[in-house]
Scaffold this active site. Structure first.
Site, PDB file in Angstrom:
ATOM      1  N   TYR A  79      41.086  65.709  43.785  1.00  7.11           N
ATOM      2  CA  TYR A  79      41.045  64.849  44.817  1.00  7.11           C
ATOM      3  C   TYR A  79      39.611  64.302  44.929  1.00  7.11           C
ATOM      4  O   TYR A  79      39.424  63.152  45.138  1.00  7.11           O
ATOM      5  CB  TYR A  79      41.288  65.653  46.176  1.00  7.11           C
ATOM      6  CG  TYR A  79      41.486  64.487  47.182  1.00  7.11           C
ATOM      7  CD1 TYR A  79      42.814  63.845  47.549  1.00  7.11           C
ATOM      8  CD2 TYR A  79      40.591  64.065  48.326  1.00  7.11           C
ATOM      9  CE1 TYR A  79      43.199  63.022  48.667  1.00  7.11           C
ATOM     10  CE2 TYR A  79      40.693  62.981  49.306  1.00  7.11           C
ATOM     11  CZ  TYR A  79      42.100  62.741  49.436  1.00  7.11           C
ATOM     12  OH  TYR A  79      41.915  61.792  50.365  1.00  7.11           O
TER      13      TYR A  79
ATOM     14  N   ASP B  58      33.893  37.318  41.449  1.00 11.42           N
ATOM     15  CA  ASP B  58      35.230  37.810  41.107  1.00 11.42           C
ATOM     16  C   ASP B  58      35.355  37.994  39.750  1.00 11.42           C
ATOM     17  O   ASP B  58      35.242  36.916  38.857  1.00 11.42           O
ATOM     18  CB  ASP B  58      36.269  36.868  41.857  1.00 11.42           C
ATOM     19  CG  ASP B  58      37.623  37.490  41.367  1.00 11.42           C
ATOM     20  OD1 ASP B  58      37.796  38.280  40.648  1.00 11.42           O
ATOM     21  OD2 ASP B  58      38.768  37.000  42.038  1.00 11.42           O
TER      22      ASP B  58
ATOM     23  N   LYS C  37      43.799  43.462  35.082  1.00 11.20           N
ATOM     24  CA  LYS C  37      43.086  42.384  34.245  1.00 11.20           C
ATOM     25  C   LYS C  37      41.975  42.971  33.273  1.00 11.20           C
ATOM     26  O   LYS C  37      41.888  43.213  32.167  1.00 11.20           O
ATOM     27  CB  LYS C  37      42.940  40.928  34.906  1.00 11.20           C
ATOM     28  CG  LYS C  37      44.087  40.392  35.614  1.00 11.20           C
ATOM     29  CD  LYS C  37      43.980  39.691  36.701  1.00 11.20           C
ATOM     30  CE  LYS C  37      45.220  39.423  37.264  1.00 11.20           C
ATOM     31  NZ  LYS C  37      44.776  38.612  38.672  1.00 11.20           N
TER      32      LYS C  37
ATOM     33  N   ARG D 114      52.254  27.558  39.673  1.00 11.48           N
ATOM     34  CA  ARG D 114      50.909  27.418  40.299  1.00 11.48           C
ATOM     35  C   ARG D 114      50.634  25.909  40.709  1.00 11.48           C
ATOM     36  O   ARG D 114      50.091  25.044  40.282  1.00 11.48           O
ATOM     37  CB  ARG D 114      49.665  27.965  39.506  1.00 11.48           C
ATOM     38  CG  ARG D 114      49.799  29.070  38.740  1.00 11.48           C
ATOM     39  CD  ARG D 114      49.038  30.312  39.782  1.00 11.48           C
ATOM     40  NE  ARG D 114      50.093  30.814  40.887  1.00 11.48           N
ATOM     41  CZ  ARG D 114      49.722  31.931  41.700  1.00 11.48           C
ATOM     42  NH1 ARG D 114      49.019  32.530  41.187  1.00 11.48           N
ATOM     43  NH2 ARG D 114      50.405  32.291  42.465  1.00 11.48           N
TER      44      ARG D 114
ATOM     45  N   PHE E 213      55.385  32.073  47.649  1.00 19.10           N
ATOM     46  CA  PHE E 213      55.767  32.143  46.231  1.00 19.10           C
ATOM     47  C   PHE E 213      56.291  33.442  45.512  1.00 19.10           C
ATOM     48  O   PHE E 213      56.784  33.505  44.782  1.00 19.10           O
ATOM     49  CB  PHE E 213      54.508  31.463  45.466  1.00 19.10           C
ATOM     50  CG  PHE E 213      53.368  32.619  45.354  1.00 19.10           C
ATOM     51  CD1 PHE E 213      52.429  32.247  46.324  1.00 19.10           C
ATOM     52  CD2 PHE E 213      53.057  33.314  44.790  1.00 19.10           C
ATOM     53  CE1 PHE E 213      51.270  32.873  46.237  1.00 19.10           C
ATOM     54  CE2 PHE E 213      52.047  34.235  44.560  1.00 19.10           C
ATOM     55  CZ  PHE E 213      51.264  33.882  45.344  1.00 19.10           C
TER      56      PHE E 213
ATOM     57  N   PHE F  19      41.171  31.808  44.947  1.00 22.52           N
ATOM     58  CA  PHE F  19      42.543  32.498  44.262  1.00 22.52           C
ATOM     59  C   PHE F  19      43.401  32.672  45.419  1.00 22.52           C
ATOM     60  O   PHE F  19      42.908  32.914  46.829  1.00 22.52           O
ATOM     61  CB  PHE F  19      42.102  33.771  43.645  1.00 22.52           C
ATOM     62  CG  PHE F  19      43.444  34.333  42.993  1.00 22.52           C
ATOM     63  CD1 PHE F  19      43.939  33.947  41.790  1.00 22.52           C
ATOM     64  CD2 PHE F  19      43.786  35.673  43.505  1.00 22.52           C
ATOM     65  CE1 PHE F  19      45.140  34.436  41.385  1.00 22.52           C
ATOM     66  CE2 PHE F  19      44.854  36.246  42.916  1.00 22.52           C
ATOM     67  CZ  PHE F  19      45.527  35.656  41.877  1.00 22.52           C
ATOM     68  N   THR F  20      44.825  32.758  45.390  1.00 19.51           N
ATOM     69  CA  THR F  20      45.578  33.264  46.496  1.00 19.51           C
ATOM     70  C   THR F  20      45.199  34.220  47.375  1.00 19.51           C
ATOM     71  O   THR F  20      45.226  34.128  48.535  1.00 19.51           O
ATOM     72  CB  THR F  20      47.088  33.416  46.039  1.00 19.51           C
ATOM     73  OG1 THR F  20      46.948  34.376  44.995  1.00 19.51           O
ATOM     74  CG2 THR F  20      47.689  32.113  45.219  1.00 19.51           C
TER      75      THR F  20
END
Ligand SMILES: *Cc1c(COP(=O)(O)O)cnc(C)c1O
Length: 482
Positions: A80, A223, A266, A389, A455, A132-133
């Site tokens: 943990y 980002d 990613k 998109r 979406f 970005f969304t």
């Protein structure tokens, strides 16, 4: 993937890896594809994997792992608190970004939640090259708003600008002067701008953004979810940095930022995510939120196996011959379509091939979601799943009116090292068929529309029986072929 010349002079990307684990694919019949997309409410997010031939929905969590990543998962140290696995991940991030502090999270948007809660206040403005969304949603949720100050070529479909993800420096400074630096929560740069075609920014541009941030005392947040493509483009397109290694470029880039966050789904071809910073003050504030939303500070919602795979994946990101596979396959696909006159975003970026639905189906009005309709049509024609998109991915204004997107794109993501070149050629072939038959495609309308991130699970129906006509034409042209 190296620059290997073919005797035949054919120019194709050559894989510098071998495939040792494979997964069987099915290609359902065109009738089944029509049925499946209807069951899915004409939303490709709601399709089931068993109905999909090539899944080009996203590069998130679906990149192929290397043998070394898989092997590392076996030595994961489960506990943990204080696991060796976490220490290895933290050390790797310190090494590649040169930042002292690291906070683990379960994925990229969790970083955005934490960063926004700490830095965004009601009335705050967050200037960025492009949104970005999930980023925008978190900033809005905390009472702030996004200002996009992408350079003028950023929103052009066709361009020769190798760095369409660059921020417009004059607009940034004017924005700060207009609102006052106190109003600016932070400046956000997104590597490999997701929503406008995976387009990179240059290192030069980031340096200029840094200068403005220094001048006005504003934090610079990167980002880095799509950083690996952006690194490859800096290395191959930015003359000034050609002689630097990927590792050196990464260090230089990181040295310009105050905070770097990423989605490990990613970057690093694994799962998870995290926030790195050199700012102790910000670190301490963000740290309080990690146990609340993510998990204890030495796992943050990630399993130890994910963390081991991420550590190796981050190291592999420093290898140009590994990170060039995605961009080179994408470039192949984009060029094949471009040669045949199919409207695609150029120059080829990272992440995937982006088809310009505004032109492909220019007879479909924006309120009938041209890119969403094209995604549905391509799935029926091929079993290839892409992602809308465009306007569908936007959120309505508070008064209920549509926010029309700047671009209407069908994104066909290229998960790293997952597809072969013949599979990419198949996708190209079916897109060319669809382009010939584009007048058969018509729009979509909502039958069930969620308020936030509609979406993801909204359901739609075709405005007419155009899908039946498309299936009929397919059968005429392809006969018994799937
Ligand atoms: C995917 C992505 C995110 C969100 O990451 P998740 O791991 O999916 O939550 C944030 N920013 C960019 C640029 C992304 O591409």
């Amino acid at each position: 993937m190296s620059n290997i010349k073919f005797f035949s002079e054919e120019q194709i990307p050559l894989e510098m890896h071998k495939v040792r684990i494979v997964q069987k694919l099915e290609l359902p019949t065109v009738e089944r594809r029509f049925e499946a997309i209807t069951e899915a409410g004409n939303n490709t997010f709601l399709l089931k994997n068993r109905d999909i031939f090539l899944d080009m929905l996203t590069d998130s969590g679906v990149n192929a792992m290397s043998d070394r990543q898989q092997a590392a998962m076996l030595i994961a140290d489960d506990s943990y608190a204080g696991s060796e696995t976490f220490i290895r991940l933290e050390s790797k991030l310190r090494e590649i970004f040169g930042m002292k502090f690291f906070l683990p999270t379960h994925q990229g948007r969790a970083c955005e939640n934490i960063i926004s809660q700490v830095l965004v206040k009601p009335g705050s403005i967050v200037p960025m090259n492009y949104h970005f969304t999930t980023t925008k949603s978190h900033i809005n949720l905390n009472g702030g708003r996004v200002e996009e100050i992408i350079n003028d070529t950023g929103l052009e479909i066709k361009s020769n600008n190798p760095f369409k993800g660059n921020m417009d420096i004059d607009k940034l400074e004017n924005l700060i002067k207009k609102h006052g630096s106190d109003k600016i929560a932070f400046v956000r740069m997104e590597a490999g701008t997701n929503l406008i075609g995976g387009q990179p920014f240059s290192l030069e541009n980031l340096s200029e953004v840094r200068k403005i941030c220094d001048k006005y005392g504003i934090l610079l947040v990167l980002d880095a979810s799509l950083l690996s493509d952006n690194l490859y483009f800096i290395k191959t397109r930015e003359e000034k940095f050609k002689s630097m290694s990927i590792r050196e470029i990464t260090r230089k880039l990181a040295s310009l930022c105050d905070v770097i966050y990423f989605s490990g789904r990613k970057l690093g071809c694994a799962r998870g995510g995290g926030i790195c910073t050199k700012n102790e003050d910000v670190f301490i504030k963000m740290r309080e939120l990690v146990p609340l939303y993510e998990g204890f500070l030495t796992y943050g919602g990630m399993s130890v196996r994910e963390m081991e795979a991420l550590t190796i994946g981050l190291e592999e990101t420093m290898d140009e011959n590994i990170i060039n596979q995605g961009p080179q396959f994408i470039s192949f696909m984009v060029n094949e379509l471009d040669k045949k006159g199919v409207p695609v975003v150029t120059p080829a970026g990272g992440l995937g091939c982006h088809i310009n639905a505004m032109e492909f189906v220019d007879h479909i009005p924006q309120q009938e979601y041209p890119a969403g309709a094209l995604a549905v049509a391509l799935y029926i024609a091929s079993g290839v799943r892409g992602m809308e998109r465009g306007t569908l991915s936007e959120q309505r204004n508070p008064d209920g009116s549509e926010v029309f997107s700047n671009m209407e794109l069908l994104r066909l993501a290229m998960p790293r090292r997952v597809f072969t070149l013949s599979q990419v050629k198949y996708a190209v072939d079916r897109i060319l068929w669809l382009y010939e038959n584009r007048k058969l495609i018509e729009g979509l309308k909502f039958i069930d529309e969620p308020k936030i991130l509609r979406f993801f699970f909204g359901r739609l129906e075709p405005v007419s029986n155009w899908q039946e006509n498309l299936v009929k034409k397919f059968k005429e042209d392809f006969g018994d072929s799937l």
